[in-house]
Design an enzyme around this catalytic site. Structure first.
Site, PDB file in Angstrom:
ATOM      1  CG  HIS A 103      23.830 -22.808  25.894  1.00  0.00           C
ATOM      2  ND1 HIS A 103      25.189 -22.697  25.719  1.00  0.00           N
ATOM      3  CD2 HIS A 103      23.449 -23.870  25.139  1.00  0.00           C
ATOM      4  CE1 HIS A 103      25.601 -23.644  24.897  1.00  0.00           C
ATOM      5  NE2 HIS A 103      24.579 -24.365  24.523  1.00  0.00           N
ATOM      6  CB  SER A 108      26.315 -27.313  24.525  1.00  0.00           C
ATOM      7  OG  SER A 108      26.421 -26.293  23.602  1.00  0.00           O
ATOM      8  CG  ASP A 110      27.437 -21.024  27.860  1.00  0.00           C
ATOM      9  OD1 ASP A 110      26.631 -21.428  28.721  1.00  0.00           O
ATOM     10  OD2 ASP A 110      27.180 -21.004  26.639  1.00  0.00           O
TER      11      ASP A 110
HETATM   12  N1  ARG Z   1      25.568 -21.335  19.595  1.00  0.00           N
HETATM   13  C1  ARG Z   1      25.549 -22.112  20.787  1.00  0.00           C
HETATM   14  C2  ARG Z   1      24.786 -23.403  20.535  1.00  0.00           C
HETATM   15  O1  ARG Z   1      24.543 -23.743  19.421  1.00  0.00           O
HETATM   16  C3  ARG Z   1      25.001 -21.356  21.948  1.00  0.00           C
HETATM   17  C4  ARG Z   1      23.552 -21.106  21.928  1.00  0.00           C
HETATM   18  C5  ARG Z   1      22.996 -20.398  23.142  1.00  0.00           C
HETATM   19  N2  ARG Z   1      23.187 -18.978  23.093  1.00  0.00           N
HETATM   20  C6  ARG Z   1      22.406 -18.094  22.390  1.00  0.00           C
HETATM   21  N3  ARG Z   1      22.743 -16.832  22.403  1.00  0.00           N
HETATM   22  N4  ARG Z   1      21.345 -18.447  21.734  1.00  0.00           N
HETATM   23  O2  ARG Z   1      24.032 -23.957  21.275  1.00  0.00           O
HETATM   24  N1  GLU Z   2      26.060 -24.468  21.405  1.00  0.00           N
HETATM   25  C1  GLU Z   2      26.026 -25.770  20.800  1.00  0.00           C
HETATM   26  C2  GLU Z   2      25.251 -26.809  21.603  1.00  0.00           C
HETATM   27  O1  GLU Z   2      24.228 -26.548  22.150  1.00  0.00           O
HETATM   28  C3  GLU Z   2      27.416 -26.215  20.584  1.00  0.00           C
HETATM   29  C4  GLU Z   2      27.923 -25.419  19.501  1.00  0.00           C
HETATM   30  C5  GLU Z   2      28.033 -26.197  18.250  1.00  0.00           C
HETATM   31  O2  GLU Z   2      27.035 -26.412  17.558  1.00  0.00           O
HETATM   32  O3  GLU Z   2      29.170 -26.584  18.002  1.00  0.00           O
HETATM   33  O4  GLU Z   2      25.548 -27.958  21.653  1.00  0.00           O
END
Ligand code: ARG
Ligand code: GLU
Length: 714
Positions: free
Chosen positions: A83, A645, A219
């Site tokens: 991502h 991330s 991921d």
């Molecule tokens: N929750 C994770 C973050 O905050 C992954 C986000 C990407 N994935 C998604 N399904 N939007 O970045």
């Molecule tokens: N998916 C998140 C990011 O883009 C990390 C998840 C979180 O917020 O801990 O950094």
């Protein structure tokens, strides 16, 4: 027996009490190093950060300003999340060569794909410069003057502090203005795409599984840093060569168990752990609910259209993902804060704080802080709500209003900076708008408009609400805008924006869509924002003094760590399951079996590539499986946030064991209130990454570059 259990409980309590926090790598010696060793770490603080020898920090760059990556070969190969590489993978994708859907692998270096604008930044040195930045500040009385002096000092020192010509200085504040740290950095701008799994692995589970454990997402994506012949940063050139890092991570496939030590290095974005109770109450009761309500409405509309139409599904994929990502996080955060009684806990902390202030005889300095917070947060409440509602409705969710706001800014630019700036901005806008309309659907936006304007009229504090929205007939307003405004198509906007500035501004002001945005934006910028900024400046000043007092009145064992601010940090903990709810226990590991359990053929979130199913059926896991199972993801008590991330997850010896990519839903409150009971970060197991590269993609050219620590033969 009873005694033993008590002892065990005490031990568990101690270990839990020592987790949480995002620490500054150059300041680990002492308390942190002791804790880390107690948790099982075998290496030293000097191995993590050193200015005299190569250390772990040399293998962890900030990726594209928003994520983290790690170097895994002596040829500049780096790993980050799928991502995090998403935009770049998407930019190389076409219908014929759809790398998002099918994945991409470079089997030779010549096949690696350059990326315009992608960059990675390494930390060279970290120095405390608090004294220099705060020089001359204490004698100033007004908060605005203090802020200005600090800004000037930062600008001056950034310019004059020694560094090499190809490096940069950047100075960041820690502990809300009580500490300043200088980072010397090196930024590489030739970073090429090397590999990405298909989305059915890299984004498996998509938005349904996002923020959720148990998780089964692979991921990850791979890039390579290129440098000039002297191994220094350089713009893209075919003459550039793979970067030779000062350090790269060995990869361990020895296997993991619950309670093993782990640490995560990376660039966490923002946390607010030292907010007073009154601020947390405002987030839980007022601000989060308003933001969630707006996004709820948008997502319902988008999802309905996306489910019915394949083309719309692609058009709205990225927008929908990003709106849903924060929406789902806020819901989890609010629930978690309530369930953990965060407000009560903060109030308790504040009562203790007040006692300490008295005991230290510091009432004159610190006695009024909590009362000041109370007064200022009460006063800012409606302004903060208006700010969030305006931002969500006009800038984030309703596309036509967002576009209208850009045109509103164009008018402002003309008014403040004149003709030339106007023309530059207009041309930029016209060029950029092609991308906007490519993914714009009027039917969706009109429905979103109706829903969000209804919320705006209802939620925007009455005393500020422009009269246009009092007793507004939303259906009429929506029909008027979407039939009469020129903003709905690219062709019409181009016409609207042509001619000299006078004509453009006249025509803009006749446009129904523009008129509505202007009413909303004028109201926000003139009635809400100035007062918001004024109160917020007072809150900032109180927060700085409050933080100073907390630091002063705390013991070392209170573990007061600085909030995240997109700078390089270390967090550590243990691999551990958790209890999300009564009667439910989550294990810390997931396996490929779970991917197959979730598999829905043809589904856009839960489809699985045939090759992966074949490997699963044959249990063909190479060196990477354990007891005929293929590990996929795991969780631990590391305190992470957005920006982490792609961060490397390391074992006790500093070997790479996984990649951080998310947190569990019940624990997303950790940005405000970390609890070792329930806050977990989610990582993809490095063995799954290697399995996909090796067995699924057949890219053993990449495996050969890596240094793999193999399991001990039994
Ligand atoms: N929750 C994770 C973050 O905050 C992954 C986000 C990407 N994935 C998604 N399904 N939007 O970045
Ligand atoms: N998916 C998140 C990011 O883009 C990390 C998840 C979180 O917020 O801990 O950094």
């Amino acid at each position: 027996m009873k005694f033993l259990r008590l002892l065990l409980l005490l031990l568990v309590f101690q270990v839990q009490a020592q987790q949480g926090g995002m620490w500054i790598p150059s300041l680990l010696k002492g308390m942190n190093e002791t804790e880390m060793k107690n948790l099982g770490m075998k290496i030293s603080a000097e191995d993590i950060y050193s200015v005299n020898k190569s250390s772990l920090k040399d293998a962890v760059p900030h990726f594209d300003g928003g994520c983290t990556a790690e170097v895994i070969s002596d040829k500049g190969l780096i790993l980050t999340n799928h991502h995090c590489g998403y935009d770049n993978i998407q930019s190389h994708s076409t219908v014929e060569k759809d790398y998002l859907t099918n994945g991409f692998w470079a089997y030779k270096m010549e096949e690696e794909l350059p990326n315009k604008d992608l960059f990675v930044t390494f930390i060279i040195r970290i120095d405390d410069v608090t004294e220099k930045i705060l020089a001359g500040v204490a004698s100033l009385t007004s908060e605005a003057d203090k802020q200005k002096r600090i800004k000037d000092n930062i600008a001056e020192l950034s310019k004059t502090s020694p560094k090499e010509s190809w490096q940069e200085n950047s100075i960041k504040t820690f502990y809300d203005g009580n500490q300043y740290i200088l980072f010397v950095t090196e930024t590489f701008r030739d970073v090429r795409l090397v590999g990405a799994p298909p989305s059915s692995i890299g984004k498996f589970g998509s938005d349904t599984d996002n923020w959720v454990w148990p998780r089964h997402t692979g991921d990850f994506s791979l890039f390579r840093i290129y440098a000039d012949k002297n191994n220094r940063p350089a713009a893209y050139s075919s003459d550039n060569v793979p970067y030779k890092p000062k350090y790269f991570f060995p990869i361990s496939i020895q296997g993991l168990k619950e309670n093993d030590f782990t640490m995560v290095l990376g660039f966490p974005g923002t946390t607010r752990e030292y907010l007073p109770a009154v601020a947390v109450e405002q987030i839980v009761n007022t601000l989060n609910p308003a933001k969630i309500e707006v996004r709820d409405a948008t997502l319902k509309v988008q999802n309905e259209f996306m489910r019915k139409d394949k083309a719309i599904k692609i058009q709205y994929a990225a927008k929908n993902s990003s709106i849903s990502n924060a929406w789902k996080k806020w819901i989890g955060e609010s629930k978690g804060l309530k369930k953990a009684n965060a407000v009560e806990a903060k109030k308790q902390f504040e009562a203790d704080f007040q006692k300490k202030v008295i005991a230290a005889g510091k009432q004159a300095e610190y006695g009024n802080l909590l009362a000041d917070f109370e007064k200022n947060y009460t006063e800012i409440n409606d302004y903060a709500l208006a700010r969030d509602v305006f931002t969500e409705v006009a800038l984030r969710n309703t596309e036509i209003l967002n576009l209208g706001y850009k045109l509103y800014q164009l008018e402002q630019i003309y008014n403040t900076r004149g003709e030339q700036s106007f023309n530059d901005r207009r041309n930029n806008l016209i060029n950029g708008l092609g991308d906007f309309y490519k993914d714009y659907n009027t039917n969706i936006d009109q429905k979103v408009f109706e829903k969000t304007i209804e919320i705006y009229a209802k939620t925007y504090p009455k005393q500020f609400l422009p009269s246009t929205f009092e007793n507004v007939n939303i259906v009429n307003l929506s029909n008027e805008i979407f039939t009469q405004s020129q903003l709905v198509t690219y062709e019409k906007v181009k016409v609207l924006l042509s001619g000299d500035s006078k004509t453009v501004l006249e025509n803009l002001n006749k446009d129904k869509g523009f008129q509505l945005v202007k009413v909303m934006a004028d109201n926000y910028l003139k009635t809400v924002l100035p007062k918001y900024d004024e109160i917020n400046l007072r809150i900032t000043a109180t927060q700085r003094t409050y933080m100073k007092a907390i630091l002063e009145l705390s013991k070392k064992s209170d573990r007061i760590f600085p909030d995240a601010n997109s700078t390089f940090r270390v967090t550590y903990g243990k691999i551990k399951g958790y209890k999300p709810n009564d009667g439910v226990i989550y294990e810390p590991f997931t396996y490929l079996d779970g991917v197959i359990e979730k598999y829905i053929p043809g589904d856009y979130e839960f489809d699985v590539p045939q090759k992966l199913i074949d490997l699963y059926n044959a249990k063909d896991y190479g060196n990477y499986g354990v007891k005929s199972k293929m590990p996929v993801a795991f969780i631990a008590t590391n305190h992470t946030t957005g920006g982490n991330s792609g961060s490397p997850a390391l074992d006790a010896n500093g070997n790479l064991i996984g990649l951080n990519f998310d947190r569990v839903w019940e624990g997303t409150m950790s940005d405000i209130f970390y609890s070792p009971e329930i806050c977990r970060n989610i990582m993809v197991d490095i063995r799954y990454v290697l399995f996909v590269i090796d067995k699924f993609a057949g890219a053993d050219n990449l495996i050969k570059e890596m240094k793999i620590v193999a399991p001990k033969k039994k």
